[in-house]
Design a protein around this motif. Structure first.
Motif, PDB file in Angstrom:
ATOM      1  N   LEU A 107       0.831  -1.201   0.000  1.00 35.23           N
ATOM      2  CA  LEU A 107       0.000   0.000   0.000  1.00 35.23           C
ATOM      3  C   LEU A 107       0.867   1.252   0.000  1.00 35.23           C
ATOM      4  CD1 LEU A 107      -2.956  -0.829   2.404  1.00 35.23           C
ATOM      5  CD2 LEU A 107      -3.126  -0.227   0.001  1.00 35.23           C
ATOM      6  N   TYR A 108       1.965   1.219   0.775  1.00 39.12           N
ATOM      7  CA  TYR A 108       2.851   2.378   0.855  1.00 39.12           C
ATOM      8  C   TYR A 108       3.518   2.650  -0.490  1.00 39.12           C
ATOM      9  CZ  TYR A 108       6.826   5.329   1.993  1.00 39.12           C
ATOM     10  OH  TYR A 108       7.748   6.342   2.001  1.00 39.12           O
ATOM     11  N   ILE A 109       4.030   1.593  -1.131  1.00 38.08           N
ATOM     12  CA  ILE A 109       4.706   1.765  -2.419  1.00 38.08           C
ATOM     13  C   ILE A 109       3.728   2.286  -3.466  1.00 38.08           C
ATOM     14  CG2 ILE A 109       5.856   0.545  -4.315  1.00 38.08           C
ATOM     15  CD1 ILE A 109       7.080  -1.316  -2.227  1.00 38.08           C
ATOM     16  N   THR A 110       2.508   1.723  -3.477  1.00 39.39           N
ATOM     17  CA  THR A 110       1.501   2.171  -4.430  1.00 39.39           C
ATOM     18  C   THR A 110       1.081   3.606  -4.135  1.00 39.39           C
ATOM     19  OG1 THR A 110       0.701  -0.116  -4.489  1.00 39.39           O
ATOM     20  CG2 THR A 110      -0.670   1.539  -5.544  1.00 39.39           C
ATOM     21  N   CYS A 111       0.934   3.917  -2.848  1.00 37.32           N
ATOM     22  CA  CYS A 111       0.585   5.280  -2.440  1.00 37.32           C
ATOM     23  C   CYS A 111       1.695   6.253  -2.832  1.00 37.32           C
ATOM     24  CB  CYS A 111       0.345   5.327  -0.937  1.00 37.32           C
ATOM     25  SG  CYS A 111      -0.172   6.951  -0.322  1.00 37.32           S
ATOM     26  N   PHE A 112       2.951   5.807  -2.680  1.00 31.01           N
ATOM     27  CA  PHE A 112       4.096   6.616  -3.094  1.00 31.01           C
ATOM     28  C   PHE A 112       3.989   6.956  -4.578  1.00 31.01           C
ATOM     29  CE2 PHE A 112       8.280   6.717  -5.148  1.00 31.01           C
ATOM     30  CZ  PHE A 112       8.897   7.745  -4.450  1.00 31.01           C
ATOM     31  N   LEU A 367       9.097   7.470 -22.707  1.00 31.65           N
ATOM     32  CA  LEU A 367       9.296   6.619 -21.532  1.00 31.65           C
ATOM     33  C   LEU A 367       7.976   6.037 -21.051  1.00 31.65           C
ATOM     34  CD1 LEU A 367      11.926   8.437 -19.248  1.00 31.65           C
ATOM     35  CD2 LEU A 367      12.257   6.466 -20.745  1.00 31.65           C
ATOM     36  N   SER A 368       6.932   6.852 -21.099  1.00 32.77           N
ATOM     37  CA  SER A 368       5.618   6.379 -20.679  1.00 32.77           C
ATOM     38  C   SER A 368       5.151   5.216 -21.556  1.00 32.77           C
ATOM     39  CB  SER A 368       4.603   7.529 -20.753  1.00 32.77           C
ATOM     40  OG  SER A 368       3.294   7.069 -20.485  1.00 32.77           O
ATOM     41  N   ILE A 369       5.329   5.355 -22.860  1.00 36.96           N
ATOM     42  CA  ILE A 369       4.950   4.283 -23.781  1.00 36.96           C
ATOM     43  C   ILE A 369       5.783   3.034 -23.518  1.00 36.96           C
ATOM     44  CG2 ILE A 369       4.987   3.601 -26.222  1.00 36.96           C
ATOM     45  CD1 ILE A 369       4.246   6.566 -26.836  1.00 36.96           C
ATOM     46  N   GLN A 370       7.086   3.244 -23.250  1.00 35.82           N
ATOM     47  CA  GLN A 370       7.951   2.095 -22.939  1.00 35.82           C
ATOM     48  C   GLN A 370       7.464   1.351 -21.703  1.00 35.82           C
ATOM     49  OE1 GLN A 370      11.454   2.830 -20.779  1.00 35.82           O
ATOM     50  NE2 GLN A 370      11.732   0.634 -20.558  1.00 35.82           N
ATOM     51  N   TYR A 371       7.130   2.086 -20.643  1.00 42.94           N
ATOM     52  CA  TYR A 371       6.689   1.455 -19.401  1.00 42.94           C
ATOM     53  C   TYR A 371       5.373   0.705 -19.608  1.00 42.94           C
ATOM     54  CZ  TYR A 371       9.962   2.769 -15.713  1.00 42.94           C
ATOM     55  OH  TYR A 371      11.057   2.840 -14.887  1.00 42.94           O
ATOM     56  N   ILE A 372       4.444   1.307 -20.348  1.00 51.90           N
ATOM     57  CA  ILE A 372       3.164   0.645 -20.579  1.00 51.90           C
ATOM     58  C   ILE A 372       3.360  -0.632 -21.394  1.00 51.90           C
ATOM     59  CG2 ILE A 372       0.894   0.839 -21.677  1.00 51.90           C
ATOM     60  CD1 ILE A 372       1.191   2.420 -19.070  1.00 51.90           C
ATOM     61  N   LEU A 373       4.173  -0.553 -22.454  1.00 49.56           N
ATOM     62  CA  LEU A 373       4.441  -1.738 -23.265  1.00 49.56           C
ATOM     63  C   LEU A 373       5.153  -2.816 -22.441  1.00 49.56           C
ATOM     64  CD1 LEU A 373       5.612  -0.122 -26.631  1.00 49.56           C
ATOM     65  CD2 LEU A 373       3.516  -1.427 -26.254  1.00 49.56           C
ATOM     66  N   LEU A 381       1.516  -2.815 -10.851  1.00 50.39           N
ATOM     67  CA  LEU A 381       1.193  -1.485 -10.317  1.00 50.39           C
ATOM     68  C   LEU A 381       1.573  -1.352  -8.848  1.00 50.39           C
ATOM     69  CD1 LEU A 381      -2.309  -0.540 -11.804  1.00 50.39           C
ATOM     70  CD2 LEU A 381      -0.180   0.728 -12.083  1.00 50.39           C
ATOM     71  N   THR A 382       1.517  -2.467  -8.107  1.00 50.08           N
ATOM     72  CA  THR A 382       1.817  -2.394  -6.677  1.00 50.08           C
ATOM     73  C   THR A 382       3.308  -2.312  -6.389  1.00 50.08           C
ATOM     74  OG1 THR A 382       1.753  -4.816  -6.585  1.00 50.08           O
ATOM     75  CG2 THR A 382      -0.259  -3.638  -5.962  1.00 50.08           C
ATOM     76  N   LYS A 383       4.135  -2.573  -7.386  1.00 48.12           N
ATOM     77  CA  LYS A 383       5.584  -2.566  -7.151  1.00 48.12           C
ATOM     78  C   LYS A 383       6.336  -1.615  -8.083  1.00 48.12           C
ATOM     79  CE  LYS A 383       5.800  -7.299  -5.388  1.00 48.12           C
ATOM     80  NZ  LYS A 383       6.417  -8.641  -5.560  1.00 48.12           N
ATOM     81  N   SER A 384       5.600  -0.847  -8.869  1.00 48.96           N
ATOM     82  CA  SER A 384       6.241   0.025  -9.850  1.00 48.96           C
ATOM     83  C   SER A 384       5.672   1.436  -9.781  1.00 48.96           C
ATOM     84  CB  SER A 384       6.051  -0.551 -11.258  1.00 48.96           C
ATOM     85  OG  SER A 384       6.533  -1.860 -11.338  1.00 48.96           O
ATOM     86  N   PRO A 385       6.172   2.253  -8.838  1.00 46.31           N
ATOM     87  CA  PRO A 385       5.685   3.634  -8.728  1.00 46.31           C
ATOM     88  C   PRO A 385       5.840   4.430 -10.018  1.00 46.31           C
ATOM     89  CG  PRO A 385       7.056   3.056  -6.837  1.00 46.31           C
ATOM     90  CD  PRO A 385       7.193   1.951  -7.828  1.00 46.31           C
ATOM     91  N   GLY A 386       6.875   4.094 -10.801  1.00 46.74           N
ATOM     92  CA  GLY A 386       7.115   4.820 -12.037  1.00 46.74           C
ATOM     93  C   GLY A 386       5.951   4.779 -13.001  1.00 46.74           C
TER      94      GLY A 386
END
Length: 410
Positions: A107-112, A367-373, A381-386
């Motif tokens: 929860l903290y990482i996702t909230c971050f 970068l956003s497209i790279q992360y989504i792909l 989502l719970t482990k990737s704040p980026g």
């Protein structure tokens, strides 16, 4: 001379919370020995505190929010509600104990990720050129430090887990592959946009370095992602000069360095070429197909509101489905996936416009497209704040940013 703490934060904030912070945490942990989480916690706290400060200074809550932002907030409410119920109120079977007991951490990482994403709304307050160079130089240096530290480690029992190198706890093969491609994209953008020869030479070196690191990880996803991002960039920009320049340099380097690169990878036991052949000829995808099927079965148990935030049955129980859309589907059901798909499609439309106009922050859109792909093959989502940060960065982008940037240059 009076130094503005706000301007200082705005220069280092984005690199810290996106890539550079977590990259260097893991490198320090690997070389000096302290557990990764011991270093991660204070850096997360610093990033969180800086985000709160910038949100306050920019009067975030008094600003206008476009439709995509509003839907982003709605999705966040749905996602957090489900995550809170699954990890805190209703922890499930014993096989999921490790996830349930670490619910507060998740929860903290996702909230971050969510809170820090809000701090990037006012893009004109950030110095894009300085931030791009910080990403470029520190990212390249990080890859240079990581390369000699990479070691082949078998983390699974399958024969397909061999020949995959990482840099310890915080930089496993998947994470390292994703980081290396992110730095490659930044170096690629610098190569195309910077006029100084020194920058172009360094960017070529950085791209080669990133490809070597990515190859040593043995992960196929990063290379598929990179090919799609570069193709997307050239199709959208329709810039023949840039296409030819990049292709000529790439071809020359391939001809000149092919033997050296292959010998280096062979000496390090890299399995990237073997794993690509397995994917093409044997249709082996490291168990992804079964994970996807398990996720669809999980979705069918509660299609409206979502079943559980991880897989809870079969040999993959306790794990993520390794696909962002499937993860949202099993966590939030149709209630969450519909607004999430709207956000992704809206962001894609914005990115096409920004990159085609060569507008400010086009590289962040890449970068956003790279992360989504990349999220279609791995991570969560719970482990990737980026992922949260990049999604909201694009969602909050508007055409006034281009107008204000033009007025600054006049």
């Amino acid at each position: 001379m009076k130094i503005s703490i706000t301007k200082y934060f705005q220069k280092i904030h984005l690199p810290l919370i996106l890539i550079i912070g977590s990259l260097y945490i893991s490198l320090i942990s690997n070389y000096l020995g302290p557990p990764n989480m011991v270093l991660t916690a204070p850096v997360l706290f610093v990033g969180f505190a800086m985000s709160i400060y910038l949100i306050h200074k920019t009067k975030f809550f008094s600003q206008h929010f476009n439709l995509t932002e509003q839907i982003f907030f709605l999705f966040t409410l749905i996602y957090f509600s489900n995550l809170f119920i699954d990890t805190i109120l209703l922890p499930q079977k014993k096989i999921l104990t490790s996830y349930a007991t670490s619910g507060m951490l998740l929860l903290y990482i996702t909230c971050f990720g969510f809170i820090t994403s809000l701090s990037v709304k006012n893009k004109n307050n950030f110095d894009e050129k300085t931030i791009l160079r910080i990403f470029f130089f520190l990212g390249t240096l990080g890859m240079l430090i990581a390369l000699p530290a990479m070691k082949n480690v078998v983390r699974g029992v399958s024969q397909y887990d061999t020949g995959r190198a990482d840099v310890g706890e915080g930089l496993n093969a998947i994470t390292m592959g994703r980081f290396s491609i992110s730095i490659f994209i930044i170096a690629f953008y610098v190569f195309l946009k910077e006029k100084k020869v020194s920058y172009r030479i360094l960017s070529v070196f950085s791209m080669l370095l990133c490809l070597l690191v990515a190859a040593l990880t043995g992960s196929r996803g990063p290379f598929v992602t990179l090919a799609l991002v570069i193709l997307f960039f050239f199709l959208v920009q329709k810039n023949t000069k840039n296409v030819l320049r990049f292709m000529v340099v790439s071809l020359l380097l391939f001809v000149l360095l092919k033997g050296t690169i292959l010998n280096f990878l062979e000496s390090r036991g890299a399995s990237i070429f073997i794993r690509m052949e397995q994917a093409i000829y044997e249709q082996n995808f490291s168990g992804r197909t079964q994970k996807y099927l398990d996720a669809l079965h999980s979705f069918q148990e509660n299609p409206i509101f979502g079943h559980y935030f991880v897989l809870d049955k079969g040999e993959n129980a306790g794990g993520h489905p390794h696909n962002l859309l499937l993860e949202v589907l099993i966590t939030t059901g149709l209630l969450g996936i519909i607004p999430f798909l709207y956000i992704l499609l809206s962001n894609l439309k914005k990115s096409v416009w920004v990159i085609s106009k060569d507008a400010p922050w086009a590289w962040i859109h890449l970068l956003s497209i790279q992360y989504i792909l990349a999220s279609m093959f791995s991570f969560s989502l719970t482990k990737s704040p980026g992922v949260w940060i990049l999604i909201y960065f694009v969602a909050s982008y508007n055409k006034n940013i281009l107008k204000q940037a033009d007025s600054k240059n006049e």
